[in-house]
Design a protein around this motif. Structure first.
Motif, PDB file in Angstrom:
ATOM      1  N   ALA A  68       5.133  31.641   7.581  1.00  0.00           N
ATOM      2  CA  ALA A  68       5.872  29.990   7.662  1.00  0.00           C
ATOM      3  C   ALA A  68       4.601  29.449   8.252  1.00  0.00           C
ATOM      4  O   ALA A  68       3.443  30.383   9.160  1.00  0.00           O
ATOM      5  CB  ALA A  68       6.968  30.413   9.344  1.00  0.00           C
ATOM      6  N   SER A  96      10.593  26.111   7.327  1.00  0.00           N
ATOM      7  CA  SER A  96      11.142  27.654   8.122  1.00  0.00           C
ATOM      8  C   SER A  96       9.702  27.935   9.205  1.00  0.00           C
ATOM      9  O   SER A  96       8.407  27.841   9.014  1.00  0.00           O
ATOM     10  CB  SER A  96      10.977  28.344   7.259  1.00  0.00           C
ATOM     11  OG  SER A  96      11.904  28.117   5.976  1.00  0.00           O
ATOM     12  N   THR A  97      10.074  28.918   9.957  1.00  0.00           N
ATOM     13  CA  THR A  97       9.696  29.130  11.113  1.00  0.00           C
ATOM     14  C   THR A  97       9.538  30.778  10.806  1.00  0.00           C
ATOM     15  O   THR A  97      10.033  31.718   9.911  1.00  0.00           O
ATOM     16  CB  THR A  97       9.987  29.096  12.099  1.00  0.00           C
ATOM     17  OG1 THR A  97      11.763  29.818  12.793  1.00  0.00           O
ATOM     18  CG2 THR A  97      10.586  27.986  12.575  1.00  0.00           C
ATOM     19  N   ASP A 100      12.844  32.450  11.339  1.00  0.00           N
ATOM     20  CA  ASP A 100      13.733  32.137  10.537  1.00  0.00           C
ATOM     21  C   ASP A 100      13.151  33.074   9.082  1.00  0.00           C
ATOM     22  O   ASP A 100      14.383  33.698   8.320  1.00  0.00           O
ATOM     23  CB  ASP A 100      13.316  30.691   9.748  1.00  0.00           C
ATOM     24  CG  ASP A 100      14.080  29.731  10.581  1.00  0.00           C
ATOM     25  OD1 ASP A 100      15.151  29.620  11.419  1.00  0.00           O
ATOM     26  OD2 ASP A 100      13.042  28.385  10.006  1.00  0.00           O
ATOM     27  N   ARG A 103      14.987  36.921   9.803  1.00  0.00           N
ATOM     28  CA  ARG A 103      16.632  35.942   9.771  1.00  0.00           C
ATOM     29  C   ARG A 103      16.937  36.855   8.674  1.00  0.00           C
ATOM     30  O   ARG A 103      17.689  37.352   8.055  1.00  0.00           O
ATOM     31  CB  ARG A 103      16.707  35.344  10.264  1.00  0.00           C
ATOM     32  CG  ARG A 103      17.143  35.526  12.586  1.00  0.00           C
ATOM     33  CD  ARG A 103      18.006  34.376  11.933  1.00  0.00           C
ATOM     34  NE  ARG A 103      17.366  33.002  12.729  1.00  0.00           N
ATOM     35  CZ  ARG A 103      16.745  31.839  12.755  1.00  0.00           C
ATOM     36  NH1 ARG A 103      16.106  32.958  14.042  1.00  0.00           N
ATOM     37  NH2 ARG A 103      16.234  31.125  12.393  1.00  0.00           N
ATOM     38  N   LEU A 104      15.862  36.479   7.583  1.00  0.00           N
ATOM     39  CA  LEU A 104      16.453  36.100   6.177  1.00  0.00           C
ATOM     40  C   LEU A 104      16.011  37.424   5.092  1.00  0.00           C
ATOM     41  O   LEU A 104      16.232  37.739   4.534  1.00  0.00           O
ATOM     42  CB  LEU A 104      15.967  34.953   5.305  1.00  0.00           C
ATOM     43  CG  LEU A 104      16.632  33.754   5.012  1.00  0.00           C
ATOM     44  CD1 LEU A 104      15.282  32.576   5.009  1.00  0.00           C
ATOM     45  CD2 LEU A 104      17.265  34.045   5.152  1.00  0.00           C
ATOM     46  N   PRO A 124      13.714  29.740   1.795  1.00  0.00           N
ATOM     47  CA  PRO A 124      13.425  28.924   1.632  1.00  0.00           C
ATOM     48  C   PRO A 124      12.303  27.788   0.451  1.00  0.00           C
ATOM     49  O   PRO A 124      11.782  29.677  -0.434  1.00  0.00           O
ATOM     50  CB  PRO A 124      12.239  28.865   2.982  1.00  0.00           C
ATOM     51  CG  PRO A 124      12.551  30.566   3.105  1.00  0.00           C
ATOM     52  CD  PRO A 124      13.570  31.080   2.192  1.00  0.00           C
TER      53      PRO A 124
END
Length: 186
Positions: A68, A96-97, A100, A103-104, A124
């Protein structure tokens, strides 16, 4: 890296001189300040840098190194960047960070073999870094440019496996430093 740049590739440099050995020690002082990738990104709006869906659908897509804009570490870029997926350099997840991505299941701590990009809508948008962005990560000065007419793929290839410019300068500077004792040795 020890110098704060997000482009990491562990390397060991050894300096030697004919007259007298170079004193051991760090070439440059380490820094605690880590640059984020976002400081090097300039081409987010360039849709031609997007990773095509057909590439994401390939079996090898699981091994993309996805980062990211707030990442402080990216993979080394090779001369095969943009042509092959595995081990050739990072791609950026737009909007996205790093949290993020974690989490994915796309974070550095996740097992990449469990990834599948088959359902592209779930992920993303991913894009390649431009040659100018990679040059910045490698420490090339902002005013440095590629020769006119050089294709993106040729620029990626030329940058592949390059050394970080300030690090290379420090290595050469250490090897070439002049000591008053050097005059007496010969």
């Amino acid at each position: 890296t020890d110098l704060g740049y997000p482009c990491a590739r562990p390397r060991y440099f050894e300096c030697a001189r004919r007259i007298r050995p170079v004193a051991p020690g760090p070439l440059l002082p380490p820094t605690s300040r880590q640059h984020q990738l976002c400081g090097f990104l300039h081409d987010d709006d360039d849709v031609t840098l997007r990773v095509p869906d057909k590439v994401l659908a390939k079996r090898a897509a699981w091994c993309f190194d996805v980062v990211a804009a707030d990442s402080t570490d990216v993979a080394c870029f090779t001369s095969s960047y943009g042509r092959f997926v595995r081990g050739t350099g990072s791609v950026v997840a737009l909007e996205s960070t790093q949290a993020d991505l974690d989490r994915l299941g796309l974070g550095r701590g996740d097992d990449p073999a469990t990834r599948t990009f088959a359902n592209v809508d779930r992920w993303p948008a991913l894009r390649y870094l431009s040659p100018r962005e990679i040059a910045g990560l490698l420490g090339f000065p902002p005013a440095w440019t590629f020769p006119p007419g050089l294709s993106r793929r040729a620029a990626w290839s030329a940058l592949g496996n390059s050394l970080h410019v300030p690090t290379a300068a420090a290595v050469l500077g250490r090897a070439l430093e002049y000591d008053d004792d050097d005059d007496d040795a010969g």
